[in-house]
Design an enzyme around this catalytic site. Structure first.
Site, short mmCIF file in Angstrom:
data_model
loop_
_atom_site.label_atom_id
_atom_site.label_comp_id
_atom_site.label_asym_id
_atom_site.label_seq_id
_atom_site.Cartn_x
_atom_site.Cartn_y
_atom_site.Cartn_z
N GLY A 1 38.66 31.54 50.21
CA GLY A 1 37.78 31.86 49.09
C GLY A 1 37.11 30.62 48.54
O GLY A 1 37.64 29.51 48.62
N GLN B 1 34.34 26.62 40.74
CA GLN B 1 35.25 25.54 40.38
C GLN B 1 35.94 24.91 41.58
O GLN B 1 36.35 23.75 41.51
CB GLN B 1 36.30 26.04 39.39
N ASP C 1 37.69 36.08 31.18
CA ASP C 1 36.89 36.36 32.38
C ASP C 1 37.51 37.49 33.19
O ASP C 1 37.67 37.40 34.41
CB ASP C 1 36.78 35.08 33.24
#
Length: 735
Positions: free
Chosen positions: A414, A418, A532
């Site tokens: 993934g 960030q 989030d």
């Protein structure tokens, strides 16, 4: 005198030959400069001198005052870098620095100069690494517009009682700054709002406000005060660029790749409509322009002091490199031989000394990385909290390199804004996930350290477990338990040949997410707001249990705090409209985001979609409108409609609707949400029903204010009104 003339002629001839020997930067018979600015190919001045119209340069004026313009985007050029740092020769992203106008609000004396910068469709985009977003003004909430699905901006005020950090130019008093702008940004426009909601409602004090993107390096070197922006018309901004080629232009691509070992090219993995994106740079050991024939020449590391030899005399330049072992004279060989003989006698002592010195160097380097990667910040954060990281292991770099096969690309599972996540296996066979920071800058380091502090205090079966961290490497690393079955988003919105989410599984996942959030809000040692929540941040383990992940932007709050005031950021579709308006994030903001996830589970629809009608682009709007019009069962996912009990579905739908209430105070807590969902599961399990509770849920009339606005007024009108609750449908016309 004749000798002097001969020497002058010789020096002129020598300088001419050296100039001729210099590697070319432009195509043959093309101008390579405009004033003091070098114009390297693929940019060019004049016909046949540039790669395509995107890179055409027009030079206005003569001499040192000449100005260069990129005609395709109509911007003045200040600098072009094609892939090698001119001072260190390290590879960097190809960039071009251009002049971009500042943006003013409608209340400024410069009314009419509010100009949108749009380079959409070009090979250029605003660099998220090199630029900063700055806004100036009082009572100011500045948001970059049209960056769907993200929300990004900053806030400033001019209150007399504000604490001002004089060391920081834009600390929030009349000026705010954010250095972590969205990536791949091609259209820059700013929407100004009042921080005080009542000012928007009543007209309030109309302050003049400004905003702009600017090259961080320029801001630092020029030492300009951003608050004097009213005197600026343009500021330098850095654009990153690449070359676009279609398949029928593949010959050009192959031409660039013919540079052999002297040239390195990076081709994008994406291939949309036979469309390639790539850029090149001179290989290590070479410098120049990789886009022209013979443009990369060998670097003489010995002459340019780019070697690691003890001294210049030991350095020998080679093609593409150097070595530190010149051919030795016979005397040198004798001396070396004699020294070697002595060395053998003292080999054990020498070996011990070598190991000690090497160990000291490694310890020193690890301390340096620990400090650079925020180790001191981590210690400070942990010392300010009641808990410590007793259960968090400090991994060593050697162990993690072995676990990931030296961070092989094949181990990547993934990527995000960030960092990159790798799958690894420890020596004891444990499978782990390692999050590696992309860019070592202050903003990303703070996200990483924040995530360590947050997760070190969480112990819940439905929150991804932090196993440890490693700060002794060049970039910080976070190590988590490995969650094998991907994200909830994939199972809801993408085709899966294997497992399909049944109604029972969806209900179970919703209960687990709600339980985890309830724990974060009320059962953790200090309340934690996730900030989030979305289906891509919900992972599923081997038994398809939900695991809440990604705490990079989460916040710990004090027991007596009701909210945190932050720069507005989040994801469109999940963002609490009340938070968007006020900048104040509460636990009920997480409830709103959970409500959107709950609607995703019910409908199988994405949070924002251009395939739905314009007024229903936002899923929350679409869902509430459908319920108000008694069309709930028309929008449900097939498996929910076919497998779920009708009464249970109505309860869950009403619960989702309550979570999406415009007024955060009217939303339930996550504890109440978890209890209500558990009641449905318990009823299904026991075959019994709490009729009184079910009757209360169904009979409660939903106030019209729950519904999202269905007005067709313009985006600007809705944005300035107090009744707006979600990004209206008109904001998604660009999709």
């Amino acid at each position: 005198m004749p000798v002097h003339l001969v020497m002058q002629a010789f020096m002129l001839l020598l300088s001419y030959e050296l100039a001729e020997a210099a590697p070319p930067i432009a195509k043959p018979n093309c101008k390579s400069s405009c004033g003091n600015l070098q114009i390297p190919y693929p940019f060019g001045i004049g016909p046949e001198c540039y790669l395509d119209k995107w890179f055409e340069i027009v030079c206005n004026g003569t001499g040192g005052s000449a100005q260069a313009f990129i005609t395709s985007i109509d911007k003045e050029v200040r600098q072009i870098i094609i892939g090698n740092n001119p001072s260190t020769n390290n590879f960097i992203e190809p960039t071009v620095q251009v002049q971009v106008p500042t943006i003013y609000s409608q209340h400024c004396k410069y009314a009419g100069n509010h100009s949108i910068v749009n380079i959409t469709g070009s090979p250029f985009h605003f660099s998220h690494y090199h630029n900063a977003f700055i806004s100036v003004g009082c009572d100011n909430n500045a948001i970059i517009d049209n960056i769907f699905p993200k929300v990004f901006g900053c806030e400033s005020d001019c209150k007399k009682d504000m604490k001002v950090d004089k060391k920081v130019k834009c600390s929030g008093f009349n000026c705010c700054e954010s250095t972590n702008i969205p990536s791949n940004l091609q259209a820059f426009d700013v929407r100004f709002r009042s921080r005080n909601k009542s000012n928007d409602e009543e007209g309030g004090i109309k302050h003049c406000k400004y905003a702009f993107l600017a090259d961080k390096g320029w801001l630092e070197k020029s030492k300009r005060d951003p608050s004097s922006v009213q005197y600026w018309e343009y500021v330098p901004v850095v654009l990153e660029w690449a070359i676009f080629l279609r398949n029928n232009n593949s010959r050009k691509l192959y031409h660039f790749l013919e540079g052999g070992r002297k040239v390195r090219c990076f081709i994008s993995d994406e291939n949309k409509d036979y469309f390639y994106s790539f850029f090149c740079h001179c290989a290590p050991g070479y410098k120049g322009n990789p886009y022209v024939d013979g443009g990369c020449e060998d670097i003489n590391e010995c002459e340019d002091h780019l070697h690691n030899c003890k001294n210049k005399l030991d350095c020998e330049n080679t093609e593409g490199g150097y070595n530190c072992e010149k051919r030795k004279s016979k005397l040198k060989i004798v001396i070396v031989g004699f020294g070697t003989g002595l060395g053998v006698l003292f080999l054990p002592t020498t070996w011990v000394l070598y190991k000690l010195i090497k160990k000291k160097i490694e310890i020193k380097l690890k301390k340096k990385f620990f400090k650079k990667n925020g180790g001191l910040l981590l210690q400070q954060q942990l010392s300010s909290t009641k808990n410590n990281v007793q259960n968090t292991k400090l991994f060593n770099s050697k162990e993690l390199k072995k676990a990931t096969d030296h961070f092989s690309k094949d181990r990547i599972i993934g990527k995000g804004g960030q960092g990159t996540v790798y799958k690894g296996m420890l020596g004891d066979g444990q499978i782990i996930a390692i999050k590696k920071c992309n860019i070592v800058d202050k903003a990303n380091l703070e996200h990483f350290i924040n995530e360590i502090v947050i997760l070190s205090q969480i112990n819940h079966r439905n929150v991804v477990k932090l196993l440890g961290c490693c700060l002794e490497t060049e970039v910080p690393l976070l190590i988590y338990e490995f969650i094998p079955n991907g994200t909830l988003f994939q199972y809801i919105h993408e085709e899966n040949e294997g497992v399909q989410l049944t109604w029972a599984m969806r209900l179970k996942i919703a209960i687990e997410i709600a339980g985890a959030l309830s724990y974060l809000h009320s059962a953790a040692s200090l309340p934690i707001y996730h900030r989030d929540i979305k289906s891509t941040n919900i992972l599923l383990d081997e038994k398809y249990r939900a695991k809440v992940a990604d705490f990079g932007t989460s916040k710990i709050v004090k027991i007596d705090q009701t909210h945190v005031t932050t720069v507005v950021q989040g994801t469109f579709g999940y963002l609490d409209p009340e938070y968007f308006q006020t900048g104040q994030f509460t636990e009920k903001s997480d409830v709103y985001s959970f409500g959107v996830v709950l609607v995703e589970l019910l409908t199988g629809e994405k949070p924002v979609s251009s395939t739905r009608s314009e007024e229903g682009r936002s899923l929350s709007t679409y869902f509430i409108l459908s319920m108000n019009e008694n069309h709930l069962f028309d929008i449900l996912d097939d498996c929910v409609r076919e497998e779920g009990d009708k009464e249970d579905i109505i309860i869950v739908a009403n619960l989702a609707k309550k979570c999406l209430h415009l007024n955060g105070k009217e939303r339930p807590t996550m504890g109440e949400v978890a209890m209500e969902l558990q009641g449905i599961q318990k009823k299904d399990t026991n075959g019994q029903e709490n009729y009184e509770e079910l009757h209360n849920v169904r009979s409660k009339e939903i106030d019209p204010s729950y519904a999202c606005s269905t007005t067709t007024q313009s985006y600007s009108e809705i944005a300035s009104s107090s009744s707006s609750i979600v990004l209206p449908s008109s904001s998604f016309k660009s999709l």
